[in-house]
Design an enzyme around this catalytic site. Structure first.
Site: not given
Ligand SMILES: Cc1cc2nc3c(=O)[nH]c(=O)nc-3n(C[C@H](O)[C@H](O)[C@H](O)COP(=O)(O)OP(=O)(O)OC[C@H]3O[C@@H](n4cnc5c(N)ncnc54)[C@H](O)[C@@H]3O)c2cc1C
Length: 282
Positions: A42, A158, A268-269
């Protein structure tokens, strides 16, 4: 959390895609729980849309220079290595192409790891800044340009593991000791047994060399909803003044953790869109 990422996700990727040298260097230490490997996927502008990463690995003589910024990198401050996803060819039209994975030992003087505190004050996440980190081809994990396929295969492991559905198991058990006759408890336990069977059948498919990405996304969606339902059920069906100290402590902890269940490993989305697209293609 370290075992989720290191044993299951990274060790699986190493077994499938790692060089002989990487396997010998890391797998015995992972099996002995001496290695912690973080995952740098990420970025500030690339979470769900992982193909939007801007971290670049640029050719430099025989090797590479890696530059970029990763966020939410669990355990990077404890890790002995990190798997990094970077764009190695920015000129391709297909945004899923030209991405590669690198396995980099930590600590490294050109890798800055700083904490991102969670809502409970704990330090598990980090921001990782990569400042022209020098790499050789020996740091490539798998083949150059195959990063997207490798990452999606890794995410199936995963997402589907039985651990995915167990975050609130200690809470469920404590509640079962205090309210063994609850109908709601019975319903949730039946759901847990079903989820576990689904998860085990995905593990079997992975062992057979299949790529059950749709099934894994489905189990993670259902499993993380289940984890949240346990928290909700305990809150609704027990009165705060009657909870034992242990139940109250586990519930407090779970309430703070719940938002993360449906985010980590893909929201989940996004998982539902993986399932919908996967089913439409069948
Ligand atoms: C406890 C925890 C541990 C983690 N550990 C790691 C790690 O070790 N390494 C790593 O790389 N990452 C890690 N992550 C990051 C995690 O993979 C991301 O938080 C996740 O993929 C969501 O990305 P974002 O936070 O940028 O949210 P965004 O992608 O910005 O999403 C924000 C909101 O928009 C919605 N959304 C986004 N795109 C769409 C779509 N196309 N259609 C519908 N809805 C959508 C999402 O569902 C969400 O509700 C971790 C996250 C958590 C919470």
């Amino acid at each position: 959390m370290a075992h989720w990422i290191t044993d299951r996700q990274v060790a699986g990727a190493l077994l499938r895609f790692g060089s002989e040298e990487q396997k010998r260097r890391y797998l015995p230490g992972i099996a002995r729980a001496e290695e912690i490997v973080a995952i740098g996927m990420s970025e500030p502008e690339a979470g769900s849309d992982l193909a939007g990463i801007t971290t670049r690995a640029v050719r430099d003589g025989d090797g590479w220079r890696l530059r970029g910024r990763k966020v939410w990198t669990t355990n990077a401050h404890r890790a002995t290595a990190i798997v990094l996803l970077a764009r190695t060819d920015p000129d391709l039209k297909d945004r899923h192409a030209g991405i590669s994975q690198f396995l980099l030992p930590l600590p490294n003087p050109r890798v800055d790891v700083s904490p991102i505190r969670a809502i409970d004050g704990n330090h598990d996440f980090n921001e990782v800044v990569l400042d022209d980190v020098p790499l050789t081809d020996a740091h490539l994990l798998g083949r150059e340009g195959d990063g997207w396929q490798q990452v999606t295969a890794e995410l199936a492991t995963e997402r589907s593991g039985p651990e995915r559905i167990l975050s609130t198991l200690p809470l469920l058990r404590a509640w079962a000791r205090e309210a063994p006759d609850s109908d709601e408890l019975g319903r949730l336990v039946a759901q847990l047994v079903t989820l576990r069977r689904m998860s085990v059948s995905i593990a079997a498919a992975l062992d057979e060399g299949e790529r059950p990405e749709v099934e894994a996304a489905l189990v993670k969606d259902l499993g993380t909803q289940f984890e949240g339902e346990v928290v909700d059920a305990v809150r609704r069906t027990t009165r705060s003044e009657e909870r034992s100290e242990e139940l109250a402590r586990l519930l407090d902890h779970a309430v703070l953790q719940t938002p993360a269940f449906t985010l980590r490993g893909g929201t989940n989305e996004v998982l539902r869109s993986v399932v919908a697209r996967g089913l439409a293609l069948r």
